[in-house]
Motif scaffolding. Structure first.
Motif, mmCIF file in Angstrom:
data_model
loop_
_atom_site.group_PDB
_atom_site.id
_atom_site.type_symbol
_atom_site.label_atom_id
_atom_site.label_comp_id
_atom_site.label_asym_id
_atom_site.label_seq_id
_atom_site.Cartn_x
_atom_site.Cartn_y
_atom_site.Cartn_z
ATOM 1 N N VAL A 43 0.871 -1.178 0.000
ATOM 2 C CA VAL A 43 0.000 0.000 0.000
ATOM 3 C C VAL A 43 0.906 1.226 0.000
ATOM 4 O O VAL A 43 1.527 1.559 1.005
ATOM 5 C CB VAL A 43 -0.941 0.022 1.220
ATOM 6 C CG1 VAL A 43 -1.858 1.246 1.159
ATOM 7 C CG2 VAL A 43 -1.766 -1.250 1.284
ATOM 8 N N ASN A 46 -2.387 5.547 1.523
ATOM 9 C CA ASN A 46 -3.506 4.958 2.262
ATOM 10 C C ASN A 46 -4.800 5.744 2.174
ATOM 11 O O ASN A 46 -5.752 5.447 2.882
ATOM 12 C CB ASN A 46 -3.118 4.759 3.731
ATOM 13 C CG ASN A 46 -2.976 6.072 4.474
ATOM 14 O OD1 ASN A 46 -3.057 7.141 3.881
ATOM 15 N ND2 ASN A 46 -2.744 6.002 5.767
ATOM 16 N N GLU A 129 -6.581 5.420 -2.305
ATOM 17 C CA GLU A 129 -5.433 4.572 -2.014
ATOM 18 C C GLU A 129 -4.695 4.205 -3.309
ATOM 19 O O GLU A 129 -5.295 4.175 -4.379
ATOM 20 C CB GLU A 129 -5.834 3.272 -1.312
ATOM 21 C CG GLU A 129 -6.872 3.396 -0.218
ATOM 22 C CD GLU A 129 -8.253 3.139 -0.758
ATOM 23 O OE1 GLU A 129 -9.050 4.107 -0.743
ATOM 24 O OE2 GLU A 129 -8.549 2.026 -1.194
ATOM 25 N N SER A 131 -2.042 1.063 -4.409
ATOM 26 C CA SER A 131 -1.363 -0.169 -4.009
ATOM 27 C C SER A 131 -0.710 -0.830 -5.209
ATOM 28 O O SER A 131 -1.058 -0.532 -6.362
ATOM 29 C CB SER A 131 -2.349 -1.155 -3.364
ATOM 30 O OG SER A 131 -2.886 -0.638 -2.167
ATOM 31 N N LEU A 167 -7.048 -3.790 3.611
ATOM 32 C CA LEU A 167 -7.515 -2.564 4.255
ATOM 33 C C LEU A 167 -8.585 -2.861 5.298
ATOM 34 O O LEU A 167 -8.630 -2.235 6.357
ATOM 35 C CB LEU A 167 -8.040 -1.590 3.206
ATOM 36 C CG LEU A 167 -6.994 -1.014 2.245
ATOM 37 C CD1 LEU A 167 -7.642 -0.019 1.306
ATOM 38 C CD2 LEU A 167 -5.842 -0.360 2.991
#
Length: 243
Positions: A43, A46, A129, A131, A167
């Protein structure tokens, strides 16, 4: 060709991972099932929540993970730059490894059995987010090419599902309210999950290809998904469709 049973089993494995400590054994199980050496979800951003980032879950050996962090390899690893490349998977063979630092990074990684081949899928979450989902392989080059080609569809769905799972397990994803999917939207996502393309889905449902694209777009909007793979994974994660 998509292995629907394998994908279904892998999604069930991830669905059962309710806590952070469940993620490592789940990823190990997925590696065995899909014939891969390692899996990692990093990640990078965030979405504005507090916490120490980058955050990750990985099957890499602890020693290699510690070395990677201690030496600050985040700053030179070309895999990290994939997060800026959009939505498409990136094979590591296309990465720029010409600098001496990057060459040493990949050489050192191989000494810890990370594998010479890899694939990274960038993920953009609904809350901002960012990732990266990466898989690696120790197979011979020709076998890796076959595995990558046969698994890419499943891996894209798994990448987004794992993103949601991590998450949620970390307490960083609050399951909000989503508008109900229509019957056609659910059907289109369900068929997409099996590897069908828009033209094939249209033939299966007896509707136009444009209608399929509209249903997939409206499903993405309802789920806050950036891609159709993301929508499939999120609908499955929320148990709106069954794979």
């Amino acid at each position: 060709m998509v292995d629907n049973r394998r994908l279904s089993l892998s999604l069930r494995t991830l669905h059962a991972a309710k806590h952070r400590e469940d993620l490592h054994p789940a990823l190990c199980e997925l590696c065995v099932r899909h014939g891969l050496s390692h899996m990692t979800l990093l990640v990078v951003r965030n979405g504005g929540r507090s916490g120490l980032y980058p955050d990750y879950c990985t099957t890499y050996p602890d020693t290699w993970t510690e070395i990677y962090i201690d030496k600050g390899y985040f700053d030179i690893d070309p895999v990290i730059d994939v997060v800026r490349w959009g939505f498409l998977p990136v094979d590591w063979s296309s990465l720029n490894r010409r600098s001496a630092q990057v060459y040493r990074l990949f050489k050192e990684a191989r000494s810890y059995d990370i594998g010479p081949y890899g694939l990274t899928i960038p993920i953009r979450g609904s809350k901002g987010e960012r990732s990266l989902f990466s898989v690696t392989s120790n197979l011979p080059k020709r076998d890796w090419s076959r595995l990558r080609a046969s698994s890419i569809h499943e891996l894209q769905i798994l990448s987004h599902y794992l993103h949601e799972t991590m998450l949620s397990a970390s307490g960083l994803r609050e399951i909000g309210r989503y508008r109900n999917l229509s019957r056609r939207e659910s059907q289109c996502l369900q068929l997409l999950a099996t590897g069908r393309i828009s033209k094939q889905i249209a033939a299966d449902l007896g509707i136009s290809e444009n209608a399929v694209k509209l249903y997939l777009r409206s499903a993405r909007q309802k789920l806050g998904a950036f891609t159709s793979y993301h929508a499939v994974a999120k609908a499955s994660f929320l148990e709106l469709i069954k794979i």
